[in-house]
Design an enzyme around this catalytic site. Sequence first.
Site, PDB file in Angstrom:
ATOM      1  N   GLY A 145       0.806  -1.217   0.000  1.00 53.96           N
ATOM      2  CA  GLY A 145       0.000   0.000   0.000  1.00 53.96           C
ATOM      3  C   GLY A 145       0.838   1.266   0.000  1.00 53.96           C
ATOM      4  CB  CYS A 146       4.140   2.206   0.960  1.00 57.32           C
ATOM      5  SG  CYS A 146       3.561   2.150   2.646  1.00 57.32           S
ATOM      6  CD  GLN A 147       2.484   6.196  -5.543  1.00 58.43           C
ATOM      7  OE1 GLN A 147       3.235   7.161  -5.516  1.00 58.43           O
ATOM      8  NE2 GLN A 147       1.566   6.036  -6.464  1.00 58.43           N
TER       9      GLN A 147
END
Lengths: 153, 411
Positions: free
Chosen positions: A60-62
């Site tokens: 969920g983190c870029q």
Amino acid sequence: MSTVNVFDQKFSIDEEQKNLIEEFSFFDDWTERYEYLIDLGRRLPEFPSEYQVDEFKLKGCQSQVWFTGQNVEGKLVFQAISDAAIVSGLIALLMRVFSNRTAEEILSVDLKFLDEIGLDTHLSPTRKNGLNSMIQAIRNRAQNDIKREATQV
Amino acid sequence: MKDSKKTFDPNQVQEDFPILGQSVRGKRLVYLDSAGSAQKPAQVINAVSEVYEQEYANVHRGLHYLSEQASSRYENARSKVASFINAEKDHEVIFTKGTTEAINLVANSYGRDNVKPGDEIVITHAEHHSNIIPWQLLRDQVGCELKVVPVDDDGGITIEDFKRVVTDRTKIVAFCHVSNVLGTVLPVKEINSLAHAHGAITVIDGAQGIVHMPIDVQDLDVDFYAFGGHKLYGPSGIGVLYGKEKILELMSPYQGGGGMINTVSFEKTTWADLPDKFEAGTPPIAQAIGLGEAIDYINSYGIEAIGDHELDVLNYAMQKLASIEGLKLIGTAPGKVSVISFTMDCAHPHDIATIIDQNGVAVRAGHHCAQPLMERFDLPSTARASLGLYNTREDIDLLAESLEKVQEIFK
């Protein structure tokens, strides 16, 4: 025994949130706020290399974020790091609020500092999602700890 | 049409795009993410609203006035697309929801009908995930082999590279016209001839190609050419699969539903003619009409004039960025077009994008849906500035200034 860097906590959660709001209020423009944030990230305790593997990578983190939480004498100690400097700065903020607290304390946090430090408008929605998934990971870890205790009793 | 072109004046062009007039965080918006999605001119926005205000109904179904109006404009949009790419026949243009669906259509229909165990599908190392995964899925279903043409250190991919990989067992050669990360332009015509010489068909991911240069599918002689509307200044949710009539006619439908049949009974269903056979269900009607309008808009200047202008800005940008200390350009192949990927010693691409966004400069940072390519260059991600017809040298000056700010902050 794996490495645990205990994040020193001198203040309560609420005090720490107030501290952060005050620290960021000294800056007039966004450049200085970011410089400060980046600096906080750079001063994070070193992340143990044995955890810097896919298993501990946060979804969920870029950018890439590695995250781990351990129970040390009844308190949850979190460690995290990102390959991006601004994200590491955000991690540093969260560590000050959440790390080295009891699971109950973590779950009762009314998270308000993020809206008040003047970074919120500068955080892109995707980055906010990354931030949210980090907060969620912290809360999940606290919840698991409480469940585990309940089954042991 | 060709005689009445407007003169291409980049400053005038910016005024065609209402969104570019706004300021972001008090700064003029510098939009450098057109390879992600391009902005829309008022002409397209108005055309889409007009459809809903005046001419909207389902297409090819009703006998009433509105349905006829909508059907006629929808089919007119198909004709505009066909002449834009010089397709021989309008029904060689299949509307899809985007490039991704167009490629999936070929993989699922042509691929399943024609690719057997032991056959090969050839792609390149520079593909977008949408031109990798459909072929992987097909490989896993039919048990064929997926072979990858390598990319040179400067981002170049040449016909020689393809010659070493394509064999007589190759059934499909699928490749991007322009790399979405490197800007490299592939020699479509030569690759196509090579594929045909080995008895393979070609599928070109034209998402980034159609935007910057004239496309003549008959001259290129390609079998399939796929692109989306939203990078071409048209709406999102509409894309195109061009396919040669003789190939499309032999293919099985991709999806079943309304509008794609001749007769239906529980025992046997017969398919509608092209293009309806491949357009099951209610299509993106207003979006298709909007795409037609976008093509009119592009034609009003001429794609050649647009391409020339973009090349001027690209060359200016490549020079300007190369002179920034600690900045590394990823993708410097000769003849490249409007995509500029880079990294900086001092900062992560996400940090770069966040900081320059404070100056109103919009670039993309990430793996750009091309993870194998990132791995090839040993990078987790890059920052990417990409150009559209509305970008100017001044935009590049502002980008460069902002990147210098990044250096200051992360020093």
